[in-house]
Design a protein around this motif. Sequence first.
Motif, short mmCIF file in Angstrom:
data_model
loop_
_atom_site.label_atom_id
_atom_site.label_comp_id
_atom_site.label_asym_id
_atom_site.label_seq_id
_atom_site.Cartn_x
_atom_site.Cartn_y
_atom_site.Cartn_z
N GLY A 79 0.78 -1.24 0.00
CA GLY A 79 0.00 0.00 0.00
C GLY A 79 0.80 1.28 0.00
O GLY A 79 0.23 2.36 0.04
N LYS A 80 2.14 1.17 -0.06
CA LYS A 80 2.98 2.37 -0.02
C LYS A 80 3.49 2.74 -1.41
O LYS A 80 3.41 1.96 -2.36
N ARG A 81 4.06 3.94 -1.50
CA ARG A 81 4.83 4.35 -2.67
C ARG A 81 6.28 4.49 -2.24
O ARG A 81 6.57 4.82 -1.09
N SER A 82 7.20 4.24 -3.16
CA SER A 82 8.63 4.28 -2.84
C SER A 82 9.34 5.35 -3.65
O SER A 82 9.13 5.48 -4.87
N ILE A 83 10.19 6.11 -2.95
CA ILE A 83 11.04 7.12 -3.60
C ILE A 83 12.48 6.86 -3.16
O ILE A 83 12.74 6.63 -1.97
N GLY A 84 13.41 6.86 -4.10
CA GLY A 84 14.82 6.65 -3.79
C GLY A 84 15.55 7.97 -3.72
O GLY A 84 15.67 8.68 -4.73
N VAL A 85 16.07 8.32 -2.52
CA VAL A 85 16.71 9.62 -2.30
C VAL A 85 17.98 9.43 -1.48
O VAL A 85 17.98 8.71 -0.48
N SER B 243 -3.56 -4.31 -1.92
CA SER B 243 -2.44 -3.47 -2.34
C SER B 243 -1.16 -4.28 -2.22
O SER B 243 -1.09 -5.25 -1.47
N HIS B 244 -0.15 -3.88 -2.97
CA HIS B 244 1.12 -4.61 -2.93
C HIS B 244 2.25 -3.68 -2.53
O HIS B 244 2.08 -2.46 -2.45
N SER B 245 3.40 -4.27 -2.28
CA SER B 245 4.58 -3.49 -1.92
C SER B 245 5.16 -2.84 -3.18
O SER B 245 5.15 -3.45 -4.26
N PRO B 246 5.68 -1.61 -3.07
CA PRO B 246 6.24 -0.96 -4.26
C PRO B 246 7.59 -1.54 -4.65
O PRO B 246 8.33 -2.08 -3.82
#
Length: 406
Positions: free
Chosen positions: A72-78, A373-376
């Motif tokens: 259920g999340k969104r992932s951002i690489g920073v 929902s799935h994992s990003p």
Amino acid sequence: MSGLLNGIRVVELASWTYVPCGGAALADWGAEVIKVEDTAGGDPCRNLVVGGLTPESSPVRANFMMELGNHGKRSIGVNIKSERGRAIIGKLIASADVFLTNWLPGPLERAGLTVPQIREFNPNVVIARGSGHGSRGAERDRGGFDAASYLARAGVAYALSPSDVEYPVTQGPAFGDLQGGITLAGGIAAALFHRERTGRAPIVDSSLLAQGMWAIAPDIAAADYYGVDRIPAGPAGTALNPAVNRYKTRDGRWVQLMLLQTDRFWQGFCERIGRSDLATDERFVPLSNLVANQEAATAELRRTFAERDLSEWQKTLADEPAVWATLASPREVLDDPQVAANGYLMDVTDDTGKHYRTVCAPVQFDETPPPPSHSPEYGEHTEAILLELGLDWDDITAAKDDGAIL
């Protein structure tokens, strides 16, 4: 309604399972959760192998541990250590209602994310921290995992291990993490309610040590009241009250009895299992006699339960008014009709069309399970999130060239 937290944005800077599964619970309840991962490989849980069960050997394209803590999340690489990366994390926090992290005080300070610095980005953000041993004290900067901080240090293994076994009890993967994560999610919800009421955003703290202590709070309280190491317990397989014990069936399965109001249920139970003689045996009635003669009563019940297979006992006890249960395997839980009726499992489809199931957060609202929902994927939503924050494609390209983002 499963979307109770619709409109709430959570920025999560956390890895492994404890704090991320708190974020997953918030996502189940409707929050938008943005998972911040580094640019050097992301959450190490993505590569975690448990019991030799590798992602490559799975029939579905999903890592079951990542799914539990990150669906259920969104992932951002920073890369938040870079100048551009820090500016991005600042924009994220400025847009958030909750900043959720398991980073320890030292790393947070080095990253420029102390409480005052976070408040500079957003004075109204709820700051939620999950740690191994708490936010204060000499070990505030000491890392922790649940098998150490929850199971071992908090006394859980000691309290649950029978005195006559060679090795103390152990735990499955993320056992303490999952209990701690749902507690942390509840604390965040309370903080959001307080902010709504007063306008002040509190700091939320919990730890695996605290969660483990809560799990065995009766033993810790008894240790203080009576000066004992734990609540007295008999050898493995015994109980002071034989009507609150486990019994092995003929086919090697187990039935857990929980006749807490023993005098109320004992007679009918004994008649139901074909042992009406036990209901009138003066050694076993009333409860005080049953406890005084627990060895004899336990032997009788062991012998009786060993005469039939589990399926027979399930039919025999189907109408038993006292509480009892089969010791189910995880595979059996997947097909438990009560689990299905309550929507406790989330049915998800991977990108090849194969179905798999993961466990939902254990709290629902208005009898409504969360949507599947799935994992990003690692950094899957980096560009989309940056565009939402107001960056243009030139900014995004420059950040990629600098190594500030994936």
